[in-house]
Scaffold this active site. Structure first.
Site, mmCIF file in Angstrom:
data_model
loop_
_atom_site.group_PDB
_atom_site.id
_atom_site.type_symbol
_atom_site.label_atom_id
_atom_site.label_comp_id
_atom_site.label_asym_id
_atom_site.label_seq_id
_atom_site.Cartn_x
_atom_site.Cartn_y
_atom_site.Cartn_z
ATOM 1 N N SER A 159 13.690 14.402 0.693
ATOM 2 C CA SER A 159 12.621 15.316 0.311
ATOM 3 C C SER A 159 13.101 16.712 -0.056
ATOM 4 O O SER A 159 12.378 17.448 -0.718
ATOM 5 C CB SER A 159 11.630 15.426 1.464
ATOM 6 O OG SER A 159 12.240 16.039 2.583
ATOM 7 N N LYS B 227 13.700 25.724 1.570
ATOM 8 C CA LYS B 227 12.731 24.644 1.368
ATOM 9 C C LYS B 227 11.352 25.132 1.819
ATOM 10 O O LYS B 227 11.231 25.768 2.872
ATOM 11 C CB LYS B 227 13.166 23.437 2.217
ATOM 12 C CG LYS B 227 12.356 22.166 1.999
ATOM 13 C CD LYS B 227 12.896 21.038 2.908
ATOM 14 C CE LYS B 227 12.246 19.696 2.616
ATOM 15 N NZ LYS B 227 12.812 18.626 3.470
ATOM 16 N N SER C 241 16.760 13.412 4.184
ATOM 17 C CA SER C 241 16.169 14.365 3.239
ATOM 18 C C SER C 241 17.061 15.533 2.831
ATOM 19 O O SER C 241 16.716 16.262 1.908
ATOM 20 C CB SER C 241 14.865 14.933 3.800
ATOM 21 O OG SER C 241 13.835 14.005 3.620
#
Lengths: 495, 487, 95
Positions: free
Chosen positions: A159, A80, A183
């Site tokens: 997210s 990420k 997330s």
């Protein structure tokens, strides 16, 4: 051949590498090709093919000389873009970090690197990890590899939407995300993969762009529970550079998984998680999950977590408050974007006005407000008291049960653009995942079935602090029973 | 020590509270491993934490906690077993994170006391409100470029102790005495070097005035960053008069921050937007509460050096010094160390040593403008000199010359005495000869003495001493003179 | 309690985020909605409940007083939008 390689799990790929049936280079090439083919999904903020191939060849060389670094040596992974990485830009999917390359490597990504993992790229996310649909990214939304029968472009969740989509779309064997309010688990659920948030303090936060410091936690996104255990084993551990990193032993999660089953395990079903408006098929899946665990030898009982309904509003005070302070460092002075102004204050205001997107701006302003003079006690302190109550609920529940079973999300993936003009509707996506963050508890989402539209749905388990082993064992029991074999439409189409 | 401003309506008293920022002596910063030394090239003593790079996290330096606790114990203060670091949020380019990590609701040290030694020899107790740890900011340079300010983060994150007094001070003199005493204490403890010019000790002054007899406090102003004791006293004096004048002319005193212009001796409003100073304190989620165990507190208490008040009492009670001299000797740790170093060897008379230190030594240091730590005459040599007087090798008068010589050359006093032949003349024959010569040369004066004008004896002593180069034993000179003048 | 435009303007300045005048009203509405929603916490009885300070029970880890960082001005300055002579440069601060 290359399609076959991207269908492997981490443990299978590890076996093949060990038996010299495949090279890390070939494995990496296959995933790089998949990543390239998946560009329409906007999964990656930055692909790093050259670096990946270099790492893969180095891994092959190590293997040739018998010096492998562990179960992830030569395994293609995605990170990420919230983890700072040396030599590769870090964006947090925000305009405000324009041009920023960290002169350091986050502890978690450094552990992966040191374990020989091959980074294929950095994945897209909601800006500063603030979102549940990956729609707030400065680099545009990620598309879910699943479309089901909707025929529409759907959100992957957020997210860590890029990381979940990356694993689902077979562009890597595993990915790393962060979970502040869901997330990791929510996008994993929406993309039909496994996502785990470990106990707060289990993985170091050092080098992760901070959203809400008391809630943020890194964790794995994989296609199997066993893979999650393998990756967690690599990224977990005490870090003296993070004051909130726990000094606890890291067990061998994979061995624990192989050794144990769920016979005798006590599973709690919290009645407060029956939320109005949750689709019947999610309720049914939840019941099926309880049955699966019972069938595997666990006992299931109803429990009460009475303050559940207050978790989400408490979260939307605490997280923005911490974020408003954490994001103050993006001021155009030392890194990232600077938009000039006549005065210093104007430079600040222009930079931050232009650099932050609407959702980040909203949360920073809410956070600023709830901390400001006259409102601090009514909002922030109140929310932290409620948080204590929520944590107490779990503490009491765990006197009776070993894990708590809930749905991961109140709905399957929804079309891109939906809920964008209604922040609260968007926040409700995290209704089942947020309590574990507020209480620091480990949680995992396991793909458990498809809804009527053919979209994946996950089941969610929450465990005691630092008892990831039990959570993983229960998750594997669900996985075994669910026999989830769905393949995303995007992957199906490529075959 | 009363201080009152006579106004038209009556007498006004001034109420003062001081907030002192003392830089903690530690090798590394409060939350990072970067060095704290002064004077390095810009941005070289900056860790990625100090620069607030994304994802960087603070880790508390235990030594800074130790220093704060030691200082707290020296102030006879309550040490809080649990304290909390909070974030004070505001934007400024030398504050990289956009917040300063400080302590707010729960400081590491609570209430204590400090005893002031006032000029008239009296003492007075002043309350300490709290002591907390916080980060220093970086440095902004505004005068290097017409359109830009430059930022150096070397200071960013250096540990400071903020020590807050209760509003117990009532005059500029008391404020001065408070600062001197606080500085002495932090230096005794070794927690801060106390250097105000370099900024390792800085002072914010809260001032209000009220009519004598009033019990409520009136509006106060805060004078920021005053960097010497003299300026603190001047600033208070000015500010108190300004406020009295404001009240007496019907103006209002507004709560505000002011700066002190040392050139003009005036305070000036800094005119900041008040709502812009909403610091939004909240506990720093990157840190956990700080726990200081009772064991550690006791260990640190046992390790504390002897503090000025205790030392002073001992000098008076055990060494027989007067309270004034004892006060002078303990006021600076270096002075006390010097004094005790001289006393440590041999069986020297404390009173004699005290006289030498506060007399000749201070005179010489003043003249040369150097501190006692850099004294050209060290405690070893001063001790030897005192011994030479005590054992009669030299006279007290010669000793002063030898001391001056030592200050110049740094030489051993015994060597100087020997080289220059300064030994005392104790041979009575030699002294008698000198006396006889002087008496014979001054028959008139000798006659006057014999006629009863005994005051002139002193003159004869002086003459004899001069004739012997000051080396004659003064007692022998006296005895022989009296004898000769009687004859 | 709904936020008025002036309050939003003040918060935006506290947070140093420029909000164009024509967006203030809509933003005030959005923020008011969110605050109205979180206001439901007011109904929770938290009498005698301590605010959470640390989510997982642990003690603060502290470092030794050792200098082991710094001396990397190039890394510190590398990402600076504007720098000069080893300093970060910003628009002149008027005191």
């Amino acid at each position: 051949m290359s399609r076959g390689l991207t269908e492997l799990t981490v443990s299978e790929a590890g076996d093949r590498l060990a038996e010299s049936e495949v090279t890390a280079e070939a494995l990496t090439e296959a995933h790089l090709a998949a990543a390239e083919a998946a560009r329409a999904l906007n999964i990656f903020v930055c692909e790093t093919p050259d670096r990946a191939l270099e790492q893969a060849r180095a891994s092959d060389a190590r293997r040739a000389s018998g010096e492998i670094l562990g179960p992830l040596d030569g395994i293609p992974i995605a990170v990420k873009d919230l983890f700072c990485t040396e030599d590769v830009p870090t964006t947090a999917a925000s305009h405000i970090l324009d041009g920023f390359t960290a002169p350091y490597e986050s502890t978690v990504s450094a552990k992966l690197k040191a374990a020989g993992a091959v980074m294929v790229g950095k994945t897209n996310l909601d800006e500063f990890a603030m979102g549940s649909s990956n729609a707030t990214s400065y680099f545009g939304p990620v598309k879910n590899p699943w479309r089901g029968k909707t025929g529409k472009d759907l959100v992957p969740g957020g997210s860590s939407g890029g990381s979940a989509a990356a694993v689902a779309a077979r562009t890597c064997l595993a990915a790393i995300g962060t979970d502040t309010g869901g997330s990791i688990r929510q996008p994993a659920s929406l993309c039909g993969v496994v996502g785990m948030k470990p106990t707060y303090g289990r993985c170091s936060r050092w080098g992760i762009v901070a959203f809400a410091s008391s809630l943020d936690q890194a964790g794995p996104i994989t296609r199997t529970v066993r893979d999650a255990a393998i990756v967690l084993g690599v990224i977990a551990g005490h870090d003296p550079r993070d004051s909130t990193s726990a000094r606890v032993e890291v067990p061998d999660f994979e061995t624990a998984l192989r050794a144990g089953d769920v016979r005798g395990l006590k599973v709690g079903i919290p009645k407060e998680y029956r939320v109005d408006g949750t689709p019947d098929e999610i309720e049914e899946l939840w019941e099926r999950g309880a049955d699966w665990l019972r069938d595997a030898g666990a006992s299931v009982e109803a429990i009460s977590l009475p303050h559940t309904e207050y978790a989400l509003p408490a979260y939307y005070i605490v997280a923005p408050a911490e974020a408003s302070s954490n994001l103050a460092r993006y001021d155009g002075v030392r890194f990232g974007l600077r938009v000039p102004g006549e005065s210093l204050d104007e430079m600040y205001e222009n930079t931050r006005g232009r650099g932050f997107g609407p959702e980040v701006r909203r949360r920073v302003l809410i956070g600023t407000y709830v901390l400001s003079a006259g409102y601090y006690d009514a909002y922030y302190v109140k929310a932290q008291r409620v948080r204590t109550l929520i944590a107490r609920d779990f503490h009491k529940a765990f006197e009776r049960v070993d894990v708590v079973l809930t749905p991961t999300t109140p709905s399957a993936a929804f079309p891109i653009g939906e809920k964008m003009d209604d922040p609260i509707a968007m926040y409700l996506n995290d209704v089942f995942t947020v309590p574990a963050n507020l209480s620091g508890l480990p949680g995992i989402s396991v793909p458990a079935g498809l809804d009527a539209d053919g979209l994946p749905l996950g089941l969610h388990l929450i465990g005691r602090p630092f008892d990831e082993e039990t959570v993983l064992r229960a998750a594997q029991a669900l996985e075994n029973a669910a026999k989830f074999s769905g393949v995303p439409d995007f992957v199906e189409a490529r075959r | 020590m009363s201080f009152a401003i006579e106004g038209e309506a009556g007498a006004w008293e001034v109420v003062i509270g001081l907030e002192v920022h003392a830089q903690v002596i530690s090798r590394a910063k409060l939350f990072s491993g970067a060095a704290t030394d002064f004077g390095a090239e810009p941005n070289t003593q900056v860790s990625l934490v100090d620069a607030a790079m994304p994802g960087m996290l603070p880790v508390l330096n235990h030594e800074c906690v130790v220093q704060a606790v030691r200082t707290g114990l020296a102030l006879d203060a309550k040490i809080n077993p649990v304290s909390v670091f909070e974030r004070k949020n505001y934007f400024y380019p030398d504050l990289p994170a956009g917040y300063q990590i400080s302590q707010y609701a729960q400081p590491v040290v609570g209430e204590g006391t400090i005893t002031l030694d006032l000029d008239d020899g009296s003492t007075r107790e002043v309350g300490i409100e709290r002591l907390h740890l916080e980060q220093d900011a970086g440095k902004s340079l505004h005068d290097q470029d017409p359109g830009r300010s430059f930022i150096d983060l070397n200071r960013s994150g250096v540990a400071l102790m903020e020590i807050v007094s209760k509003p117990d001070l009532r005059s500029p003199e008391e404020a001065g005495a408070y600062l001197r005493k606080l500085r002495a204490i932090v230096r005794y403890v070794g927690a801060c070097d106390g250097n105000m010019e370099q900024g390792s000790l800085r002072c914010d002054v809260n001032v209000s005035v009220r009519m004598e007899g009033e019990t409520e406090l009136r509006t106060r102003t805060e004078i920021k960053n005053v960097n010497s004791i003299r300026f603190v006293m001047q600033a208070i004096e000015y500010e108190a008069r300004r406020q009295v004048e404001a009240y007496e002319t019907g103006e209002v005193v507004v709560q505000e921050t002011r700066s002190f212009d040392s050139g003009r001796g005036e305070t000036r409003s800094m005119r900041t937007k008040e709502f812009a100073h909403d610091y939004r304190y909240f506990p720093d989620p990157d840190l956990l509460p700080l726990v200081v165990s009772a064991d550690e507190i006791e260990r640190l208490r046992a390790d504390l050096p002897e503090l000025p008040d205790v030392k002073k009492r001992r000098f008076v009670d055990e060494l027989g010094l007067g309270p004034y001299d004892a006060g002078v000797l303990v006021a600076e740790k270096e002075t006390a160390d010097y004094f005790e170093a001289v006393l440590a060897k041999g069986a020297r008379d404390p009173k004699q040593v005290s006289n030498w230190v506060t007399g000749e030594l201070f005179r010489m240091l003043n003249m040369r403008g150097v501190g006692i730590a850099d004294s050209p005459v060290g405690p070893e040599n001063l001790g030897r000199l005192i011994d030479l007087v005590a054992d009669g090798t030299i006279t007290g008068r010669i000793a002063k010359d030898v001391f001056d010589d030592m200050a110049e050359s740094g030489a051993d006093p015994a060597v100087i005495v020997k080289d220059k032949g300064l030994e005392q003349i104790t041979d009575e024959g030699a002294i008698e000869a000198a006396v006889e010569a002087i008496v014979a040369a001054n028959p008139d004066k000798a006659g006057e003495v014999r006629a009863g004008k005994t005051k002139l004896i002193g003159w004869f002593v002086g003459q004899v001493m001069q004739a012997t180069g000051g080396k004659a034993n003064p007692r022998a000179v006296n005895t022989i003179l009296l004898q000769k003048l009687r004859d | 309690m709904p936020l008025d435009i002036e309050t939003v303007r003040n918060i935006a300045f506290l947070a140093r985020i420029k909000v164009p005048e024509d967006e203030l009203e809509a933003l005030a509405g959005e923020l008011s909605n969110i605050l109205g929603w979180v206001d439901q916490l007011a109904g929770v009885d938290t009498e005698g409940v301590e605010p959470m300070t640390s989510v997982v029970e642990m003690t603060l880890h502290e470092r030794e007083d050792v200098v082991n960082e710094g001396e990397r001005p190039e890394d510190v300055l590398a990402n600076a939008p504007e720098r000069e002579d080893g300093f970060f440069a910003v628009p002149k601060v008027v005191e």
